[in-house]
Design an enzyme around this catalytic site. Structure first.
Site, PDB file in Angstrom:
ATOM      1  N   HIS A 148       0.834  -1.198   0.000  1.00 23.61           N
ATOM      2  CA  HIS A 148       0.000   0.000   0.000  1.00 23.61           C
ATOM      3  C   HIS A 148       0.873   1.254   0.000  1.00 23.61           C
ATOM      4  O   HIS A 148       2.099   1.150   0.129  1.00 23.61           O
ATOM      5  CB  HIS A 148      -0.909   0.017   1.240  1.00 23.61           C
ATOM      6  CG  HIS A 148      -0.162   0.171   2.534  1.00 23.61           C
ATOM      7  ND1 HIS A 148       0.256  -0.897   3.292  1.00 23.61           N
ATOM      8  CD2 HIS A 148       0.264   1.268   3.197  1.00 23.61           C
ATOM      9  CE1 HIS A 148       0.887  -0.455   4.363  1.00 23.61           C
ATOM     10  NE2 HIS A 148       0.927   0.860   4.325  1.00 23.61           N
ATOM     11  N   HIS A 197      -5.744  -1.989   3.650  1.00 28.14           N
ATOM     12  CA  HIS A 197      -5.708  -0.768   2.832  1.00 28.14           C
ATOM     13  C   HIS A 197      -4.819  -0.957   1.622  1.00 28.14           C
ATOM     14  O   HIS A 197      -3.809  -1.649   1.671  1.00 28.14           O
ATOM     15  CB  HIS A 197      -5.286   0.468   3.634  1.00 28.14           C
ATOM     16  CG  HIS A 197      -3.970   0.381   4.344  1.00 28.14           C
ATOM     17  ND1 HIS A 197      -3.364  -0.784   4.705  1.00 28.14           N
ATOM     18  CD2 HIS A 197      -3.126   1.354   4.776  1.00 28.14           C
ATOM     19  CE1 HIS A 197      -2.224  -0.523   5.327  1.00 28.14           C
ATOM     20  NE2 HIS A 197      -2.051   0.755   5.373  1.00 28.14           N
ATOM     21  N   HIS A 211       4.704   7.463   2.417  1.00 30.19           N
ATOM     22  CA  HIS A 211       5.475   6.217   2.317  1.00 30.19           C
ATOM     23  C   HIS A 211       4.797   5.242   1.369  1.00 30.19           C
ATOM     24  O   HIS A 211       3.610   5.376   1.080  1.00 30.19           O
ATOM     25  CB  HIS A 211       5.653   5.555   3.682  1.00 30.19           C
ATOM     26  CG  HIS A 211       4.397   4.997   4.287  1.00 30.19           C
ATOM     27  ND1 HIS A 211       3.572   5.725   5.107  1.00 30.19           N
ATOM     28  CD2 HIS A 211       3.805   3.774   4.185  1.00 30.19           C
ATOM     29  CE1 HIS A 211       2.543   4.981   5.495  1.00 30.19           C
ATOM     30  NE2 HIS A 211       2.645   3.784   4.947  1.00 30.19           N
ATOM     31  N   HIS A 243       0.613  -0.555  14.856  1.00 35.13           N
ATOM     32  CA  HIS A 243      -0.411   0.467  14.667  1.00 35.13           C
ATOM     33  C   HIS A 243      -1.685   0.079  15.416  1.00 35.13           C
ATOM     34  O   HIS A 243      -2.045  -1.104  15.452  1.00 35.13           O
ATOM     35  CB  HIS A 243      -0.818   0.573  13.197  1.00 35.13           C
ATOM     36  CG  HIS A 243       0.263   1.022  12.276  1.00 35.13           C
ATOM     37  ND1 HIS A 243       0.907   2.226  12.398  1.00 35.13           N
ATOM     38  CD2 HIS A 243       0.804   0.441  11.177  1.00 35.13           C
ATOM     39  CE1 HIS A 243       1.786   2.363  11.418  1.00 35.13           C
ATOM     40  NE2 HIS A 243       1.750   1.284  10.670  1.00 35.13           N
ATOM     41  N   TYR A 252       9.025   1.872   9.943  1.00 35.91           N
ATOM     42  CA  TYR A 252       9.184   2.915   8.927  1.00 35.91           C
ATOM     43  C   TYR A 252      10.666   3.234   8.797  1.00 35.91           C
ATOM     44  O   TYR A 252      11.371   3.338   9.808  1.00 35.91           O
ATOM     45  CB  TYR A 252       8.444   4.188   9.330  1.00 35.91           C
ATOM     46  CG  TYR A 252       6.954   4.074   9.230  1.00 35.91           C
ATOM     47  CD1 TYR A 252       6.315   4.155   7.997  1.00 35.91           C
ATOM     48  CD2 TYR A 252       6.180   3.887  10.368  1.00 35.91           C
ATOM     49  CE1 TYR A 252       4.939   4.055   7.894  1.00 35.91           C
ATOM     50  CE2 TYR A 252       4.797   3.787  10.274  1.00 35.91           C
ATOM     51  CZ  TYR A 252       4.185   3.874   9.044  1.00 35.91           C
ATOM     52  OH  TYR A 252       2.826   3.769   8.950  1.00 35.91           O
ATOM     53  N   GLU A 262       7.934   1.366   4.303  1.00 32.81           N
ATOM     54  CA  GLU A 262       7.439   0.654   5.483  1.00 32.81           C
ATOM     55  C   GLU A 262       7.472  -0.837   5.196  1.00 32.81           C
ATOM     56  O   GLU A 262       7.233  -1.254   4.059  1.00 32.81           O
ATOM     57  CB  GLU A 262       5.984   1.086   5.781  1.00 32.81           C
ATOM     58  CG  GLU A 262       5.374   0.424   7.012  1.00 32.81           C
ATOM     59  CD  GLU A 262       3.876   0.718   7.184  1.00 32.81           C
ATOM     60  OE1 GLU A 262       3.232   1.181   6.220  1.00 32.81           O
ATOM     61  OE2 GLU A 262       3.357   0.460   8.277  1.00 32.81           O
TER      62      GLU A 262
HETATM   63 FE   FE2 Z   1       1.564   2.209   5.814  1.00 35.23          FE
END
Ligand code: FE2
Length: 304
Positions: A148, A197, A211, A243, A252, A262
């Site tokens: 993503h 996502h 990113h 997260h 990251y 990431e």
């Molecule tokens: Fe991300």
């Protein structure tokens, strides 16, 4: 069927040789082709010719490619994007190396998205016949696939509307000013398949990249990736950590040009009738970094 996934990120790098070391030797992507100051890479579990394109000159993202299921989808999305008010142009087969014809859309955020229906298939080392679970001789982190990207946009509400109304994405999570239905959206995490996502959009300047991310299988793979970043002197931004938003496990870090990457694992399975999760600004830090509940200034300020 519409959009299948984010098929490629076409990024800009200041030094192609250093970028090739980072994406090839550290990330362990397969170097597929170098031509005209541009390098093409794919992950070991990706079938199409490439998922990462690195062009020498500058930083940031030149464009994203989203693969659609059928050539007929292209016309449908061309019509919808035009009616949405975007600048849309046709692209020919071969304009992008090994990529079919399609359309190029300038988003309200000034990012460029290309829709295409076909790319030359290279296959994978493990193949489809009694496959091994991974190729034996992976290099470095050995990232299986592109997952993503997070971009910034001045009008996140408008961008969410674009992805929902034009490309049939749906939001898995949102960061909104309140729980009210008409609350202002500060960030949105959108998917078109079952990953948590495919693209996320954060309020910020137009046309910028926060990113792009590669999927790994597990927390132990994330930690091993961190070890390899230490061995290769990769500048780490945040992590390893988790997260709250997406529940993903993460590190990251920066490529040699300063583009943030990431490694991501463990997000939940998304589906269109799963209710969208809403985060409010009072829990922003916990949403972004669940364990430390702290977000450093660089994380929001460093964009390319
Ligand atoms: Fe991300």
């Amino acid at each position: 069927m519409g959009v299948l996934r984010m098929g490629y990120v076409h990024a800009r790098v200041t030094d192609l040789e250093k970028a090739k070391q980072h994406y090839g030797d550290t990330m362990g992507l397969y170097p597929v082709l170098v031509e005209d100051g541009t390098a093409y890479f794919k992950g070991w579990d990706e079938w199409d010719h490439h998922s990462v394109v690195l062009e020498e000159g500058g930083v940031g993202v030149a464009k994203f490619g989203f693969k659609v299921a059928d050539p007929a989808d292209i016309e449908r999305f061309e019509d919808r994007a035009t009616r949405f008010g975007c600048a849309v142009s046709r692209m020919s087969a071969g304009e992008n190396r090994e990529v079919s014809d399609g359309i190029r859309i300038v988003l309200p955020s000034e990012h460029v998205v290309e829709l295409y229906h076909d790319m030359t298939v290279l296959g994978t080392e493990v193949g489809t016949h009694n496959p091994e679970v991974f190729p034996r001789h992976l290099v470095g982190i050995g990232a299986p696939r592109l997952d993503h990207a997070l971009i910034t946009a001045e009008d996140v509400n408008l961008m969410e509307r674009f992805f929902r109304e034009v490309l049939d994405f749906y939001p898995s999570e949102r960061l909104a000013t309140s729980l009210d239905a008409d609350a202002d959206c500060i960030a949105t995490w959108l998917t078109v398949g079952n990953t948590v996502h495919d693209i996320a959009i954060l309020k910020g300047p137009n046309a910028k990249l926060h990113h792009f991310a590669f999927e790994l299988s597990s927390w132990s793979d994330i930690l091993r990736a961190g070890d390899l970043m230490a061995m290769d002197d990769v500048p780490v931004d945040v992590g390893p950590t988790r997260h709250g938003i997406t529940r993903g496990q993460t590190i990251y870090f920066f490529d040699p040009s300063g583009n943030r990457n990431e490694v991501f694992s463990g997000g939940y399975v998304a589906y269109p009738d799963r209710p969208c999760v809403t985060w409010t600004p009072d829990q922003l830090e916990k949403g972004v970094f669940y364990i430390s509940r702290e977000v450093n200034d660089r994380f929001t300020a460093a964009l390319t």
